[in-house]
Design a protein around this motif. Sequence first.
Motif, PDB file in Angstrom:
ATOM      1  N   LEU A 115       0.835  -1.196   0.000  1.00 55.65           N
ATOM      2  CA  LEU A 115       0.000   0.000   0.000  1.00 55.65           C
ATOM      3  C   LEU A 115       0.872   1.249   0.000  1.00 55.65           C
ATOM      4  O   LEU A 115       0.604   2.213  -0.726  1.00 55.65           O
ATOM      5  N   GLN A 116       1.936   1.242   0.788  1.00 53.28           N
ATOM      6  CA  GLN A 116       2.797   2.412   0.903  1.00 53.28           C
ATOM      7  C   GLN A 116       3.492   2.736  -0.419  1.00 53.28           C
ATOM      8  O   GLN A 116       3.546   3.888  -0.851  1.00 53.28           O
ATOM      9  N   SER A 117       4.015   1.707  -1.103  1.00 51.22           N
ATOM     10  CA  SER A 117       4.737   1.965  -2.355  1.00 51.22           C
ATOM     11  C   SER A 117       3.779   2.374  -3.473  1.00 51.22           C
ATOM     12  O   SER A 117       4.114   3.214  -4.310  1.00 51.22           O
ATOM     13  N   ILE A 118       2.565   1.809  -3.481  1.00 51.44           N
ATOM     14  CA  ILE A 118       1.557   2.218  -4.459  1.00 51.44           C
ATOM     15  C   ILE A 118       1.127   3.661  -4.199  1.00 51.44           C
ATOM     16  O   ILE A 118       0.944   4.456  -5.128  1.00 51.44           O
ATOM     17  N   ARG A 119       1.007   4.008  -2.924  1.00 55.24           N
ATOM     18  CA  ARG A 119       0.646   5.376  -2.563  1.00 55.24           C
ATOM     19  C   ARG A 119       1.711   6.360  -3.064  1.00 55.24           C
ATOM     20  O   ARG A 119       1.397   7.406  -3.638  1.00 55.24           O
ATOM     21  N   GLU A 120       2.973   6.010  -2.860  1.00 56.51           N
ATOM     22  CA  GLU A 120       4.069   6.876  -3.301  1.00 56.51           C
ATOM     23  C   GLU A 120       4.084   7.000  -4.827  1.00 56.51           C
ATOM     24  O   GLU A 120       4.319   8.081  -5.373  1.00 56.51           O
ATOM     25  N   LEU A 121       3.840   5.879  -5.504  1.00 54.19           N
ATOM     26  CA  LEU A 121       3.840   5.881  -6.968  1.00 54.19           C
ATOM     27  C   LEU A 121       2.744   6.792  -7.519  1.00 54.19           C
ATOM     28  O   LEU A 121       2.995   7.622  -8.402  1.00 54.19           O
ATOM     29  N   LEU A 122       1.520   6.653  -6.998  1.00 51.40           N
ATOM     30  CA  LEU A 122       0.394   7.440  -7.508  1.00 51.40           C
ATOM     31  C   LEU A 122       0.518   8.919  -7.141  1.00 51.40           C
ATOM     32  O   LEU A 122       0.258   9.792  -7.976  1.00 51.40           O
ATOM     33  N   ASN A 123       0.942   9.191  -5.920  1.00 48.47           N
ATOM     34  CA  ASN A 123       1.116  10.598  -5.536  1.00 48.47           C
ATOM     35  C   ASN A 123       2.208  11.264  -6.364  1.00 48.47           C
ATOM     36  O   ASN A 123       2.163  12.469  -6.604  1.00 48.47           O
ATOM     37  N   GLY A 124       3.165  10.473  -6.818  1.00 51.05           N
ATOM     38  CA  GLY A 124       4.242  11.014  -7.635  1.00 51.05           C
ATOM     39  C   GLY A 124       3.820  11.361  -9.050  1.00 51.05           C
ATOM     40  O   GLY A 124       4.604  11.935  -9.819  1.00 51.05           O
ATOM     41  N   GLN A 125       2.567  11.027  -9.419  1.00 49.16           N
ATOM     42  CA  GLN A 125       2.092  11.313 -10.779  1.00 49.16           C
ATOM     43  C   GLN A 125       1.605  12.754 -10.947  1.00 49.16           C
ATOM     44  O   GLN A 125       1.383  13.187 -12.079  1.00 49.16           O
ATOM     45  N   ILE A 126       1.476  13.481  -9.853  1.00 43.64           N
ATOM     46  CA  ILE A 126       0.999  14.862  -9.952  1.00 43.64           C
ATOM     47  C   ILE A 126       1.889  15.677 -10.888  1.00 43.64           C
ATOM     48  O   ILE A 126       1.405  16.434 -11.742  1.00 43.64           O
ATOM     49  N   GLU A 127       3.203  15.524 -10.760  1.00 42.08           N
ATOM     50  CA  GLU A 127       4.117  16.290 -11.605  1.00 42.08           C
ATOM     51  C   GLU A 127       3.991  15.885 -13.069  1.00 42.08           C
ATOM     52  O   GLU A 127       4.186  16.710 -13.966  1.00 42.08           O
ATOM     53  N   HIS A 128       3.667  14.632 -13.327  1.00 43.63           N
ATOM     54  CA  HIS A 128       3.508  14.169 -14.710  1.00 43.63           C
ATOM     55  C   HIS A 128       2.150  14.593 -15.288  1.00 43.63           C
ATOM     56  O   HIS A 128       2.013  14.756 -16.506  1.00 43.63           O
ATOM     57  N   LEU A 129       1.153  14.741 -14.431  1.00 43.40           N
ATOM     58  CA  LEU A 129      -0.175  15.164 -14.877  1.00 43.40           C
ATOM     59  C   LEU A 129      -0.240  16.666 -15.156  1.00 43.40           C
ATOM     60  O   LEU A 129      -1.087  17.120 -15.921  1.00 43.40           O
ATOM     61  N   SER A 130       0.655  17.398 -14.549  1.00 42.27           N
ATOM     62  CA  SER A 130       0.640  18.854 -14.698  1.00 42.27           C
ATOM     63  C   SER A 130       0.679  19.281 -16.156  1.00 42.27           C
ATOM     64  O   SER A 130       1.559  18.878 -16.915  1.00 42.27           O
ATOM     65  N   GLY A 131      -0.324  20.058 -16.568  1.00 44.13           N
ATOM     66  CA  GLY A 131      -0.378  20.561 -17.935  1.00 44.13           C
ATOM     67  C   GLY A 131      -0.860  19.572 -18.970  1.00 44.13           C
ATOM     68  O   GLY A 131      -0.867  19.877 -20.165  1.00 44.13           O
ATOM     69  N   GLN A 132      -1.308  18.392 -18.554  1.00 45.33           N
ATOM     70  CA  GLN A 132      -1.689  17.353 -19.504  1.00 45.33           C
ATOM     71  C   GLN A 132      -3.162  17.421 -19.919  1.00 45.33           C
ATOM     72  O   GLN A 132      -3.584  16.676 -20.796  1.00 45.33           O
ATOM     73  N   ALA A 133      -3.946  18.284 -19.279  1.00 40.80           N
ATOM     74  CA  ALA A 133      -5.380  18.321 -19.605  1.00 40.80           C
ATOM     75  C   ALA A 133      -5.942  19.707 -19.305  1.00 40.80           C
ATOM     76  O   ALA A 133      -5.317  20.523 -18.631  1.00 40.80           O
ATOM     77  N   ASP A 134      -7.155  19.929 -19.829  1.00 41.02           N
ATOM     78  CA  ASP A 134      -7.842  21.193 -19.575  1.00 41.02           C
ATOM     79  C   ASP A 134      -8.338  21.245 -18.126  1.00 41.02           C
ATOM     80  O   ASP A 134      -8.476  20.211 -17.459  1.00 41.02           O
ATOM     81  N   ASP A 135      -8.644  22.441 -17.670  1.00 40.90           N
ATOM     82  CA  ASP A 135      -9.038  22.625 -16.272  1.00 40.90           C
ATOM     83  C   ASP A 135     -10.296  21.854 -15.883  1.00 40.90           C
ATOM     84  O   ASP A 135     -10.475  21.506 -14.707  1.00 40.90           O
ATOM     85  N   TRP A 136     -11.197  21.584 -16.840  1.00 38.09           N
ATOM     86  CA  TRP A 136     -12.411  20.857 -16.470  1.00 38.09           C
ATOM     87  C   TRP A 136     -12.080  19.458 -15.945  1.00 38.09           C
ATOM     88  O   TRP A 136     -12.827  18.905 -15.115  1.00 38.09           O
ATOM     89  N   VAL A 137     -10.970  18.891 -16.417  1.00 34.40           N
ATOM     90  CA  VAL A 137     -10.553  17.563 -15.942  1.00 34.40           C
ATOM     91  C   VAL A 137     -10.227  17.622 -14.454  1.00 34.40           C
ATOM     92  O   VAL A 137     -10.670  16.780 -13.666  1.00 34.40           O
ATOM     93  N   TRP A 138      -9.468  18.654 -14.049  1.00 39.68           N
ATOM     94  CA  TRP A 138      -9.063  18.768 -12.643  1.00 39.68           C
ATOM     95  C   TRP A 138     -10.238  19.150 -11.752  1.00 39.68           C
ATOM     96  O   TRP A 138     -10.249  18.786 -10.561  1.00 39.68           O
TER      97      TRP A 138
END
Length: 216
Positions: A115-138
Amino acid sequence: MAFDLVQYFAEQIESQKPMLLSHLDREEKRSHIRQINALTLGELINQLRSNGEKVYQEISNPDELYIQEVSRHLTTNPSNASTLSRTELEQLTTEVFHLQLLELKQLHDTGSHSLQSIRELLNGQIEHLSGQADDWVWSTNNLTELLGSKPNLQEDISLEASMKEFNQMVHQQNAQHDDNNVAVEATVPTWSKVVEPVVAIAILWILYSAATNMFA
């Protein structure tokens, strides 16, 4: 920096689900898929923050009903401004979310994740998601910290490069898992080093005797 699931999922969708939105031109199709890829992954991150154990359970054992519920929730959210028809949007959201969970399950199973490593992996995706979609997605998946984010100006990573990074991550995870176990190394006894020359001399003597008898 966490492994880039955003790019990895996008490439897996393209290779595994080539018929999705096949009636649209290439650029329009990629744009819709990129938005939904960010939408569903962001929703998973949002749910992880409120109920990590539930998300971990769904990753380790994906449930069709859960996938449908999440897809319907995202599709009917008033903030969802996708230009796709309701039917197309729900189908695309379901297919993309399903693929994401299956890929995460594979990662979980092969990398001995917790659970801990999956949590770290998913939380680390914020930087990769940045700028990838329009504001309605967020607004739809409640990742409001990404509202107004600018595109991440980096070259697209090829599928081969993504898979290499994926395999490296799995290898590192397994290595860390192995380090937790006590390794017992066999040592060579000192007496064997003394006996080795004696054995060698004995073998040479046997060969010499055999040769002598042969030519006697």
